[in-house]
Write a protein that holds these residues in place. Structure first.
Motif, PDB file in Angstrom:
ATOM      1  N   VAL B  58       0.859  -1.188   0.000  1.00  0.00           N
ATOM      2  CA  VAL B  58       0.000   0.000   0.000  1.00  0.00           C
ATOM      3  C   VAL B  58       0.894   1.236   0.000  1.00  0.00           C
ATOM      4  N   ALA B  59       0.270   2.393  -0.257  1.00  0.00           N
ATOM      5  CA  ALA B  59       1.044   3.643  -0.295  1.00  0.00           C
ATOM      6  C   ALA B  59       0.896   4.450   0.990  1.00  0.00           C
ATOM      7  N   THR B  60      -0.174   4.209   1.746  1.00  0.00           N
ATOM      8  CA  THR B  60      -0.476   5.065   2.897  1.00  0.00           C
ATOM      9  C   THR B  60      -0.959   4.212   4.072  1.00  0.00           C
ATOM     10  N   LEU B  61      -0.882   4.779   5.257  1.00  0.00           N
ATOM     11  CA  LEU B  61      -1.437   4.097   6.428  1.00  0.00           C
ATOM     12  C   LEU B  61      -2.944   3.925   6.275  1.00  0.00           C
ATOM     13  N   GLY B  62      -3.587   4.900   5.650  1.00  0.00           N
ATOM     14  CA  GLY B  62      -5.032   4.814   5.455  1.00  0.00           C
ATOM     15  C   GLY B  62      -5.427   3.618   4.597  1.00  0.00           C
ATOM     16  N   GLU B  63      -4.661   3.358   3.552  1.00  0.00           N
ATOM     17  CA  GLU B  63      -4.923   2.151   2.752  1.00  0.00           C
ATOM     18  C   GLU B  63      -4.655   0.899   3.596  1.00  0.00           C
ATOM     19  N   ALA B  64      -3.565   0.918   4.359  1.00  0.00           N
ATOM     20  CA  ALA B  64      -3.238  -0.245   5.199  1.00  0.00           C
ATOM     21  C   ALA B  64      -4.388  -0.541   6.156  1.00  0.00           C
ATOM     22  N   GLU B  65      -4.982   0.503   6.723  1.00  0.00           N
ATOM     23  CA  GLU B  65      -6.076   0.304   7.689  1.00  0.00           C
ATOM     24  C   GLU B  65      -7.275  -0.392   7.051  1.00  0.00           C
ATOM     25  N   VAL B  66      -7.612   0.004   5.823  1.00  0.00           N
ATOM     26  CA  VAL B  66      -8.757  -0.616   5.147  1.00  0.00           C
ATOM     27  C   VAL B  66      -8.496  -2.101   4.889  1.00  0.00           C
ATOM     28  N   PHE B  67      -7.290  -2.410   4.441  1.00  0.00           N
ATOM     29  CA  PHE B  67      -7.007  -3.810   4.092  1.00  0.00           C
ATOM     30  C   PHE B  67      -6.759  -4.661   5.337  1.00  0.00           C
ATOM     31  N   ILE B  75       1.465  -6.660   5.195  1.00  0.00           N
ATOM     32  CA  ILE B  75       1.311  -5.389   4.463  1.00  0.00           C
ATOM     33  C   ILE B  75       2.608  -4.594   4.473  1.00  0.00           C
ATOM     34  N   THR B  76       3.049  -4.205   3.309  1.00  0.00           N
ATOM     35  CA  THR B  76       4.183  -3.283   3.200  1.00  0.00           C
ATOM     36  C   THR B  76       3.670  -1.903   2.784  1.00  0.00           C
ATOM     37  N   VAL B  77       4.012  -0.886   3.576  1.00  0.00           N
ATOM     38  CA  VAL B  77       3.704   0.496   3.197  1.00  0.00           C
ATOM     39  C   VAL B  77       4.953   1.010   2.469  1.00  0.00           C
ATOM     40  N   ALA B  78       4.899   0.940   1.146  1.00  0.00           N
ATOM     41  CA  ALA B  78       6.095   1.252   0.348  1.00  0.00           C
ATOM     42  C   ALA B  78       6.233   2.755   0.188  1.00  0.00           C
ATOM     43  N   TYR B  79       6.471   3.433   1.277  1.00  0.00           N
ATOM     44  CA  TYR B  79       6.503   4.894   1.288  1.00  0.00           C
ATOM     45  C   TYR B  79       7.306   5.323   2.510  1.00  0.00           C
ATOM     46  N   PRO B  80       8.126   6.371   2.377  1.00  0.00           N
ATOM     47  CA  PRO B  80       8.868   6.851   3.536  1.00  0.00           C
ATOM     48  C   PRO B  80       7.971   7.686   4.436  1.00  0.00           C
ATOM     49  N   VAL B  81       7.117   7.002   5.178  1.00  0.00           N
ATOM     50  CA  VAL B  81       6.116   7.689   6.009  1.00  0.00           C
ATOM     51  C   VAL B  81       6.823   8.556   7.049  1.00  0.00           C
ATOM     52  N   TRP B  82       6.420   9.814   7.156  1.00  0.00           N
ATOM     53  CA  TRP B  82       6.928  10.659   8.232  1.00  0.00           C
ATOM     54  C   TRP B  82       6.011  10.424   9.424  1.00  0.00           C
ATOM     55  N   VAL B  83       6.513   9.716  10.425  1.00  0.00           N
ATOM     56  CA  VAL B  83       5.677   9.271  11.537  1.00  0.00           C
ATOM     57  C   VAL B  83       5.707  10.308  12.658  1.00  0.00           C
ATOM     58  N   ASP B  84       4.550  10.874  12.955  1.00  0.00           N
ATOM     59  CA  ASP B  84       4.443  11.795  14.094  1.00  0.00           C
ATOM     60  C   ASP B  84       3.567  11.131  15.155  1.00  0.00           C
ATOM     61  N   GLU B  85       3.132  11.910  16.105  1.00  0.00           N
ATOM     62  CA  GLU B  85       2.401  11.313  17.222  1.00  0.00           C
ATOM     63  C   GLU B  85       1.136  10.593  16.735  1.00  0.00           C
ATOM     64  N   VAL B 345     -14.748   0.830  -4.412  1.00  0.00           N
ATOM     65  CA  VAL B 345     -13.366   1.303  -4.284  1.00  0.00           C
ATOM     66  C   VAL B 345     -13.174   1.521  -2.776  1.00  0.00           C
ATOM     67  N   ASP B 346     -12.877   0.423  -2.072  1.00  0.00           N
ATOM     68  CA  ASP B 346     -12.957   0.425  -0.601  1.00  0.00           C
ATOM     69  C   ASP B 346     -12.017   1.438   0.045  1.00  0.00           C
ATOM     70  N   ALA B 347     -10.856   1.625  -0.542  1.00  0.00           N
ATOM     71  CA  ALA B 347      -9.882   2.551   0.059  1.00  0.00           C
ATOM     72  C   ALA B 347      -9.889   3.906  -0.648  1.00  0.00           C
ATOM     73  N   ARG B 348     -11.069   4.273  -1.168  1.00  0.00           N
ATOM     74  CA  ARG B 348     -11.184   5.545  -1.863  1.00  0.00           C
ATOM     75  C   ARG B 348     -10.742   6.695  -0.964  1.00  0.00           C
ATOM     76  N   ASN B 349      -9.933   7.557  -1.515  1.00  0.00           N
ATOM     77  CA  ASN B 349      -9.522   8.779  -0.818  1.00  0.00           C
ATOM     78  C   ASN B 349      -8.747   8.527   0.477  1.00  0.00           C
ATOM     79  N   ARG B 350      -8.169   7.359   0.634  1.00  0.00           N
ATOM     80  CA  ARG B 350      -7.343   7.079   1.819  1.00  0.00           C
ATOM     81  C   ARG B 350      -5.933   7.559   1.491  1.00  0.00           C
ATOM     82  N   ASN B 351      -5.801   8.859   1.332  1.00  0.00           N
ATOM     83  CA  ASN B 351      -4.521   9.451   0.911  1.00  0.00           C
ATOM     84  C   ASN B 351      -3.575   9.699   2.077  1.00  0.00           C
ATOM     85  N   HIS B 352      -4.042   9.502   3.298  1.00  0.00           N
ATOM     86  CA  HIS B 352      -3.137   9.688   4.429  1.00  0.00           C
ATOM     87  C   HIS B 352      -3.393   8.632   5.490  1.00  0.00           C
TER      88      HIS B 352
END
Lengths: 352, 352
Positions: B58-67, B75-85, B345-352
């Motif tokens: 997936v590209a985002t945590l939001g997509e990961a949450e849906v799946f 699940i691999t989040v293939a993105y350099p996620v900037w992790v904050d609180e 489109v279950d993960a529609r708009n899960r851009n973050h």
């Protein structure tokens, strides 16, 4: 902080763009009928109406349905809708809720509307040089006569001067628009058909339109503005009411990489644009590479730090909005967003 | 008929593309971890899993949450996620539901993950020539060492060879990808860090990848294909599983105008593409002009008639899907669509 990317409206700038266009168009003695495909938002359409808009413009029956249900009672569907049995039924329902007129650019299209929605009100679409849809100005009368004969009510003519989206073209395109509409009015008149509505307008050309031929303007993007309007000179950076807030996720290769990609900004990049979007607080910055969840920016000076928030100006506000569910309305102090409201993209995905 | 524009999946072609990629990747002894950002659809991810996919990307945590909520547990989040609180809390929750690893491409990024999600599993992102995100192969070891030191578990390395999206580049880019990953594995090894996962892959380059260095591939677009894959030679017209059904609304200027614009197809148009999209049943046709609700097409021969339905192949399937709420699954006989199902489109708009 909000999770990024997210669409953020600056409410003071929004009100200023709404008031400025109302003053500009009203000052020419024209009606303003803003195109709500830009924002798809009832709250914003109400602000436009409060500022004096005569009615609204939409692109699809689906958009018309959302706004009619919310009480907007004067709607132009500025599109040559191909009306079949199902869309004819929808148009008939719409006409019970509001004064609605649809575009038509061919004799066949007019007959099709009449078959499924007798006595509908139509505007004949004219090609004023953008070469997308629309009858040639000289052919407008034949389309109008066919519509009349089929029992439709012809309310006038309209055009979209989309070729104003080109550097240095704005004044010239506004003149071409006026000439084409004038010729079309003549073509209808030769068939004995009046044109009480003569409608044109785009955000880039709006400031060059003069009274005389036109009776109304239908700009859309002016309400938010975007990197296209900025680069065309149709607005300044201070007139940009909509940004996409993004987080800096990487400095790979000495460049700035943000988490807002084409799934938040949309992928629009006209040949004349200087990039795939800009940064509001770094006027020299350009998005030089855009993928679905990454914007790679080049800019002079030190890079904003990893994890910080940056305000991105999309190239095309209408298409960025089409990807979102809601707007965050708030004031940005350079570090934090003071959220004052959330507005829905009410007509989201009403593409048909 | 469905109201147009709408996204339509041909189920037989979909199953064929899923099976073909599984056979190709499995035949090289590699794991397949399809990127579900392309379809954002649980139903399709299940088909990919049934065909042997090892896990999902997936590209985002939001997509990961849906799946993850639907039972996908690797699940691999293939993105350099900037992790904050906030995103750290989300990542910790995700790790209770599934085996999840996130990308990291900087020392600061690694420390940030460790601060908010101790002991998280990470993959170091490598720039293999696309120049978007990712550490240089020689710097990968330093990022991995910092991650290790901060208490994270380094699972290996990954890259996205996105420069495979260029004519004649596919084989060469697959070789560059392999070289970069090999160098990165060496860089980690010099720090005493193993790379059990060596992950690469894009749809255009997939057929050129050989076993040896890589352990898994993460292609996404192959599942549907699109005009980009078609023009790059990564698929044939017969492999295109997703089209946008559109209605002919005008023949203005002797050209074909359809009601599917950039709000249905997305505005992607790489410099090497022959247009803004193509028509599946008219291989010579090109979309020469695209606006929000119009596609203007040029083609040889007689124009499809006003009101008829045409199957449009978007340039970029992932971005077309991002605009939609659902897929119509059905069989097209040249005139009518026999609908067999609808998928969300279950993960529609899960851009973050």
């Amino acid at each position: 902080m909000n999770a990024t990317p997210c669409l953020v409206i600056d409410p003071a700038v929004l009100q200023r763009t709404i008031d400025a266009m109302a003053a500009l168009v009203g000052g020419q003695g024209l009606d303003l009928r803003p195109h709500v495909k830009t924002h798809k938002c009832l709250e914003i359409a109400r602000l436009q109406r409060d500022a004096g808009a005569r009615g609204i413009t939409v692109a699809t029956l689906g958009e018309a349905e959302v706004f009619a249900a919310a009480g907007f009672d004067d709607i132009t569907v500025a599109y040559p809708v191909w009306v079949d049995e199902k869309s004819g039924a929808r148009l008939r329902c719409l006409r019970e809720q509001a004064s609605v007129r649809v575009g038509v650019d061919s004799v066949d299209g007019a007959r099709q509307i009449a078959r499924h929605c007798p006595a509908a009100q139509v505007l004949v679409e004219i090609d004023s040089g953008h070469h997308r849809t629309g009858a040639g100005p000289a052919e407008a009368g034949a389309v109008a006569a066919a519509a009349n004969q089929a029992g439709l009510e012809v309310a006038g003519v309209f055009t979209f001067p989309g070729h104003s989206y080109s550097p240095e073209a704005r004044a010239q395109v506004a003149a071409a628009e006026q000439d084409a509409l004038s010729a079309a009015v003549g073509s209808l008149s030769a068939q004995g058909i009046a044109s009480p509505v003569v409608s044109g307008g785009s955000s880039p050309s709006a400031q060059f339109v003069r009274s005389g031929v036109l009776t109304e303007l239908r700009p859309g993007a002016y309400v938010f503005n975007d990197a296209q309007q900025w680069e065309l000179g149709a607005c300044t950076a201070g007139d940009i009411a909509l940004t996409v807030h993004a987080t800096v996720v990487s400095h790979a290769g000495g460049r700035l990489v943000l988490d807002a990609g084409s799934k938040a900004l949309a992928a629009d990049r006209p040949a004349w644009a200087s990039g795939s979007g800009r940064l509001l607080d770094h006027p020299d910055a350009r998005i030089v590479m855009l993928s679905e969840h990454h914007a790679v920016c080049e800019l002079d000076g030190p890079l904003p730090s990893l994890g910080s928030t940056v305000r991105v100006v999309p190239n095309h506000c209408c298409n960025a909005v089409a990807l979102a569910d809601e707007f965050v309305v708030g004031n940005w102090d350079g570090e934090r967003l003071d959220e004052v409201d959330r507005w829905q993209v009410d007509a989201r995905n009403r593409n048909h």
